[in-house]
Design an enzyme around this catalytic site. Structure first.
Site, PDB file in Angstrom:
ATOM      1  N   SER A  63     -16.459   1.769  24.023  1.00 21.48           N
ATOM      2  CA  SER A  63     -15.126   2.582  22.974  1.00 21.48           C
ATOM      3  C   SER A  63     -14.019   1.811  23.429  1.00 21.48           C
ATOM      4  O   SER A  63     -13.644   2.069  24.576  1.00 21.48           O
ATOM      5  CB  SER A  63     -15.300   3.346  22.228  1.00 21.48           C
ATOM      6  OG  SER A  63     -13.873   4.109  21.779  1.00 21.48           O
ATOM      7  N   TYR A  73     -15.355  12.677  23.526  1.00 22.06           N
ATOM      8  CA  TYR A  73     -15.726  11.179  23.217  1.00 22.06           C
ATOM      9  C   TYR A  73     -15.376  10.763  24.167  1.00 22.06           C
ATOM     10  O   TYR A  73     -15.655   9.265  25.130  1.00 22.06           O
ATOM     11  CB  TYR A  73     -14.876  10.793  21.652  1.00 22.06           C
ATOM     12  CG  TYR A  73     -15.775   9.204  21.330  1.00 22.06           C
ATOM     13  CD1 TYR A  73     -17.144   9.640  20.303  1.00 22.06           C
ATOM     14  CD2 TYR A  73     -14.934   8.713  21.154  1.00 22.06           C
ATOM     15  CE1 TYR A  73     -17.502   8.031  20.592  1.00 22.06           C
ATOM     16  CE2 TYR A  73     -15.592   7.177  21.377  1.00 22.06           C
ATOM     17  CZ  TYR A  73     -16.630   6.998  20.497  1.00 22.06           C
ATOM     18  OH  TYR A  73     -17.311   6.264  19.934  1.00 22.06           O
TER      19      TYR A  73
HETATM   20  P1  NAD Z   1     -24.308   5.561  13.460  1.00 18.80           P
HETATM   21  O1  NAD Z   1     -23.937   7.300  13.090  1.00 18.80           O
HETATM   22  O2  NAD Z   1     -23.683   4.068  12.599  1.00 18.80           O
HETATM   23  O3  NAD Z   1     -25.300   5.180  14.498  1.00 18.80           O
HETATM   24  C1  NAD Z   1     -25.865   5.494  15.666  1.00 18.80           C
HETATM   25  C2  NAD Z   1     -26.945   6.681  15.570  1.00 18.80           C
HETATM   26  O4  NAD Z   1     -27.551   6.550  16.886  1.00 18.80           O
HETATM   27  C3  NAD Z   1     -28.020   7.018  14.248  1.00 18.80           C
HETATM   28  O5  NAD Z   1     -28.729   6.237  13.782  1.00 18.80           O
HETATM   29  C4  NAD Z   1     -28.420   8.386  14.776  1.00 18.80           C
HETATM   30  O6  NAD Z   1     -29.964   8.448  15.011  1.00 18.80           O
HETATM   31  C5  NAD Z   1     -28.526   7.895  16.165  1.00 18.80           C
HETATM   32  N1  NAD Z   1     -28.933   8.846  17.534  1.00 18.80           N
HETATM   33  C6  NAD Z   1     -27.465   9.525  17.316  1.00 18.80           C
HETATM   34  N2  NAD Z   1     -28.350  11.038  18.690  1.00 18.80           N
HETATM   35  C7  NAD Z   1     -29.199  10.426  18.935  1.00 18.80           C
HETATM   36  C8  NAD Z   1     -29.908  10.342  20.161  1.00 18.80           C
HETATM   37  N3  NAD Z   1     -29.746  11.298  21.241  1.00 18.80           N
HETATM   38  N4  NAD Z   1     -30.803  10.052  20.173  1.00 18.80           N
HETATM   39  C9  NAD Z   1     -31.421   8.556  20.076  1.00 18.80           C
HETATM   40  N5  NAD Z   1     -30.855   8.504  18.798  1.00 18.80           N
HETATM   41  C10 NAD Z   1     -29.291   8.726  18.268  1.00 18.80           C
HETATM   42  O7  NAD Z   1     -23.131   5.104  14.226  1.00 18.80           O
HETATM   43  P2  NAD Z   1     -22.238   4.624  14.759  1.00 18.80           P
HETATM   44  O8  NAD Z   1     -21.011   3.559  14.713  1.00 18.80           O
HETATM   45  O9  NAD Z   1     -23.026   2.745  14.960  1.00 18.80           O
HETATM   46  O10 NAD Z   1     -22.398   4.287  16.609  1.00 18.80           O
HETATM   47  C11 NAD Z   1     -23.333   3.517  17.690  1.00 18.80           C
HETATM   48  C12 NAD Z   1     -22.440   3.521  18.668  1.00 18.80           C
HETATM   49  O11 NAD Z   1     -21.179   2.175  18.944  1.00 18.80           O
HETATM   50  C13 NAD Z   1     -22.231   4.924  19.518  1.00 18.80           C
HETATM   51  O12 NAD Z   1     -22.387   5.142  20.925  1.00 18.80           O
HETATM   52  C14 NAD Z   1     -20.505   5.069  19.285  1.00 18.80           C
HETATM   53  O13 NAD Z   1     -19.603   5.601  19.815  1.00 18.80           O
HETATM   54  C15 NAD Z   1     -19.635   3.367  19.268  1.00 18.80           C
HETATM   55  N6  NAD Z   1     -19.487   2.659  18.631  1.00 18.80           N
HETATM   56  C16 NAD Z   1     -18.713   3.177  17.207  1.00 18.80           C
HETATM   57  C17 NAD Z   1     -17.328   2.535  16.835  1.00 18.80           C
HETATM   58  C18 NAD Z   1     -17.458   3.063  15.611  1.00 18.80           C
HETATM   59  O14 NAD Z   1     -15.594   2.935  14.931  1.00 18.80           O
HETATM   60  N7  NAD Z   1     -18.456   2.996  14.150  1.00 18.80           N
HETATM   61  C19 NAD Z   1     -16.552   2.570  17.798  1.00 18.80           C
HETATM   62  C20 NAD Z   1     -16.574   2.753  19.202  1.00 18.80           C
HETATM   63  C21 NAD Z   1     -18.203   2.407  19.398  1.00 18.80           C
END
Ligand code: NAD
Length: 260
Positions: A142, A155
């Protein structure tokens, strides 16, 4: 550079960013395991991807903090497709509190999903990649791998930690043709971000509009969210790049929120 017939495992790919990466990879001919703790959602995503093609997908129930579940899931990919070429360790959650209010169990839960998840999935995939003499490990970092924000102690700590783990895998994996890199997105409108808008408004005592315009997009060059497609494009580059020239790196995709 293409991913035709590459065997990929993407954690947390039933939703959000992981799902978009799975779509990008399948559109390029890859075989993708949708590994998620939400099996129903993973199956729905896999079914849609199989209809889309030209690659294919299968759903795997996996809690990335459970070593047995991770090892069983990786073995299923190997048994079905004969190996694993690309790991995208993407599953993650967000929990926001001021540090003095952060419950210890929530701190441990967040660190476990991000860091234990990256460690366990890497450990399970690396031996297969080493045997094949090639592979690509991608961590979902991130901007918070480089930058700090209030309320996000767990985080920010976890996302910084992924840079270190990536660099060790880059050094240990090089002699086996295995690369490791980190993607560092800015704010992307997924369920993870939608959930924290009202939470941040509450904890910071500001409106939800100010959370979006000042906190999330205030430092971007154009006040725009990064999209899941933007992130998937970077994942494709890291997955398909053919040599060790691109390893141990982190790529920021954030509309200029953070520059280095
Ligand atoms: P999201 O909530 O849309 O998707 C996350 C997915 O992870 C879900 O399908 C959930 O069921 C799954 N999950 C959660 N805990 C789990 C576990 N213990 N084992 C297996 N699966 C699990 O979130 P997103 O925004 O798509 O985030 C995905 C990644 O991107 C994360 O690592 C997040 O930190 C990172 N990220 C997101 C953003 C943002 O702005 N959305 C920015 C930077 C980084």
């Amino acid at each position: 550079m293409n991913l035709t017939d590459k065997r990929c495992l993407i954690t947390g790919s039933a939703s959000g960013i992981g799902k978009a990466i799975a779509e990008r990879f399948v559109a390029d001919g890859a075989k993708v395991a949708i590994a998620d703790m939400n099996l129903d959602a993973a199956q729905t995503t896999a079914t849609a991807l199989n209809r889309m093609g030209p690659g294919q997908a299968m759903a795997i129930e996996m809690n990335v903090t459970d070593e047995t579940a991770v090892n069983t899931g990786v073995q299923k990919v190997v048994d079905t497709w004969g190996g694993v070429d690309v790991l995208v360790s993407n599953a993650g959650i967000q929990i926001v509190h001021k540090l003095q209010d952060f419950p210890f169990d929530e701190w441990k839960k967040l660190l476990s999903i991000h860091l234990d998840g990256a460690f366990l999935t890497s450990k399970a995939c690396l031996s297969h990649m080493y045997e094949a003499g090639s592979g690509s490990v991608i961590f979902m970092g991130s901007v918070h791998s480089k930058e700090a924000s209030p309320l996000k102690s767990a985080y920010v700590t976890a996302k910084h930690g992924l840079l270190g783990l990536c660099r060790v895998i880059a050094k240990e994996g090089a002699q086996h043709g295995v690369r490791a890199n980190v993607i560092c997105p800015g704010f992307v409108k997924t369920p993870l971000v939608e959930k924290q808008i009202p939470e941040q408004a509450r904890d910071l005592g500001i409106s939800e509009e100010d959370v979006i315009n000042k906190i999330m997009l205030g430092s971007t060059v154009d006040q725009e969210f990064t999209t899941v497609e933007d992130v998937a494009e970077i994942a494709h580059v890291f997955a398909a790049f053919p040599t060790n020239a691109l390893t141990g790196q982190s790529m920021i995709v954030s509309h200029g929120w953070f520059m280095e």
